[in-house]
Scaffold this motif. Structure first.
Motif, PDB file in Angstrom:
ATOM      1  N   LEU A  41       0.836  -1.206   0.000  1.00  0.00           N
ATOM      2  CA  LEU A  41       0.000   0.000   0.000  1.00  0.00           C
ATOM      3  C   LEU A  41       0.870   1.254   0.000  1.00  0.00           C
ATOM      4  O   LEU A  41       0.596   2.221  -0.713  1.00  0.00           O
ATOM      5  CB  LEU A  41      -0.923  -0.030   1.223  1.00  0.00           C
ATOM      6  CG  LEU A  41      -1.920   1.103   1.393  1.00  0.00           C
ATOM      7  CD1 LEU A  41      -2.813   1.243   0.175  1.00  0.00           C
ATOM      8  CD2 LEU A  41      -2.762   0.840   2.645  1.00  0.00           C
ATOM      9  N   HIS A  42       1.934   1.239   0.775  1.00  0.00           N
ATOM     10  CA  HIS A  42       2.873   2.361   0.834  1.00  0.00           C
ATOM     11  C   HIS A  42       3.432   2.679  -0.556  1.00  0.00           C
ATOM     12  O   HIS A  42       3.553   3.853  -0.930  1.00  0.00           O
ATOM     13  CB  HIS A  42       4.013   2.016   1.806  1.00  0.00           C
ATOM     14  CG  HIS A  42       5.248   2.813   1.619  1.00  0.00           C
ATOM     15  ND1 HIS A  42       5.358   4.135   2.019  1.00  0.00           N
ATOM     16  CD2 HIS A  42       6.446   2.489   1.071  1.00  0.00           C
ATOM     17  CE1 HIS A  42       6.572   4.576   1.727  1.00  0.00           C
ATOM     18  NE2 HIS A  42       7.248   3.592   1.158  1.00  0.00           N
ATOM     19  N   LEU A  43       3.745   1.647  -1.321  1.00  0.00           N
ATOM     20  CA  LEU A  43       4.322   1.874  -2.649  1.00  0.00           C
ATOM     21  C   LEU A  43       3.370   2.648  -3.552  1.00  0.00           C
ATOM     22  O   LEU A  43       3.801   3.522  -4.305  1.00  0.00           O
ATOM     23  CB  LEU A  43       4.708   0.544  -3.296  1.00  0.00           C
ATOM     24  CG  LEU A  43       5.840  -0.202  -2.588  1.00  0.00           C
ATOM     25  CD1 LEU A  43       6.037  -1.578  -3.231  1.00  0.00           C
ATOM     26  CD2 LEU A  43       7.123   0.595  -2.580  1.00  0.00           C
ATOM     27  N   SER A  44       2.075   2.354  -3.462  1.00  0.00           N
ATOM     28  CA  SER A  44       1.127   3.122  -4.280  1.00  0.00           C
ATOM     29  C   SER A  44       1.045   4.566  -3.798  1.00  0.00           C
ATOM     30  O   SER A  44       0.872   5.484  -4.602  1.00  0.00           O
ATOM     31  CB  SER A  44      -0.258   2.468  -4.291  1.00  0.00           C
ATOM     32  OG  SER A  44      -0.864   2.516  -3.029  1.00  0.00           O
ATOM     33  N   GLY A  45       1.191   4.780  -2.497  1.00  0.00           N
ATOM     34  CA  GLY A  45       1.178   6.143  -1.965  1.00  0.00           C
ATOM     35  C   GLY A  45       2.365   6.954  -2.452  1.00  0.00           C
ATOM     36  O   GLY A  45       2.222   8.120  -2.850  1.00  0.00           O
TER      37      GLY A  45
END
Length: 172
Positions: free
Chosen positions: A32-36
């Motif tokens: 999820l962090h990577l998409s952020g």
């Protein structure tokens, strides 16, 4: 690779947040962090192509002018500048805020969000000329500082997070 993990390995706490150690990230949170982060970079690219003088807001000095690439590299790599700790704390705080906003999603929802953000990245890439991809992003401390270099750098970020997840899973 994350999709091959058992559901309990996807969602169990693995690594403490760099902002709030009481918040512990799961493997799914790392994805999820990577998409952020990719979403944040897309905003930087849009601001740059729109002509903003300081498209990387973290590079802005208190007076609104931008720090140079050399200033950003030196300050962030050595953390010797007082502003560098503030910049890093802001990044970590924003990471946790993104997780808090989307943590309710299922794994499939996290993947769908990532696909949506990646589609935006690809649209920006498709709309950029070769000359635009070679432009320097003012203050960019990533890769070679060009739009294209910063875009390409994101894959390495994903590999680093996968390595963090693997190491944490091996410990448990």
């Amino acid at each position: 690779q994350l999709g091959a993990l058992a559901p309990e390995d996807l969602t169990r706490p693995l690594t403490p947040s760099e902002y709030d150690p009481a918040m512990v990230w799961s493997a799914q949170d790392h994805l999820l962090h990577l998409s952020g982060i990719e979403n944040n970079f897309n905003e930087i690219f849009r601001r740059h192509f729109a002509g903003e003088a300081v498209p990387i807001r973290l590079a802005a000095k208190p007076d609104g002018t931008g720090r140079s690439r050399d200033e950003m590299l030196a300050g962030l790599s050595t953390r010797s500048e007082p502003w560098a700790a503030e910049v890093l704390q802001s990044v970590h705080k924003n990471n946790d805020a993104w997780l808090a906003k989307y943590r309710h999603l299922s794994f499939d929802g996290v993947v769908a969000l990532g696909e949506q953000v990646r589609a935006e990245t690809l649209a920006i890439l498709a709309g950029a000329s070769e000359a635009q991809l070679q432009e320097m992003l003012p203050g960019a401390p990533w890769a070679d500082g060009t739009v294209g270099g910063v875009m390409a750098n994101h894959g390495g970020h994903g590999r680093r997070h996968w390595a963090m997840v693997q190491a944490a899973l091996e410990k448990k």
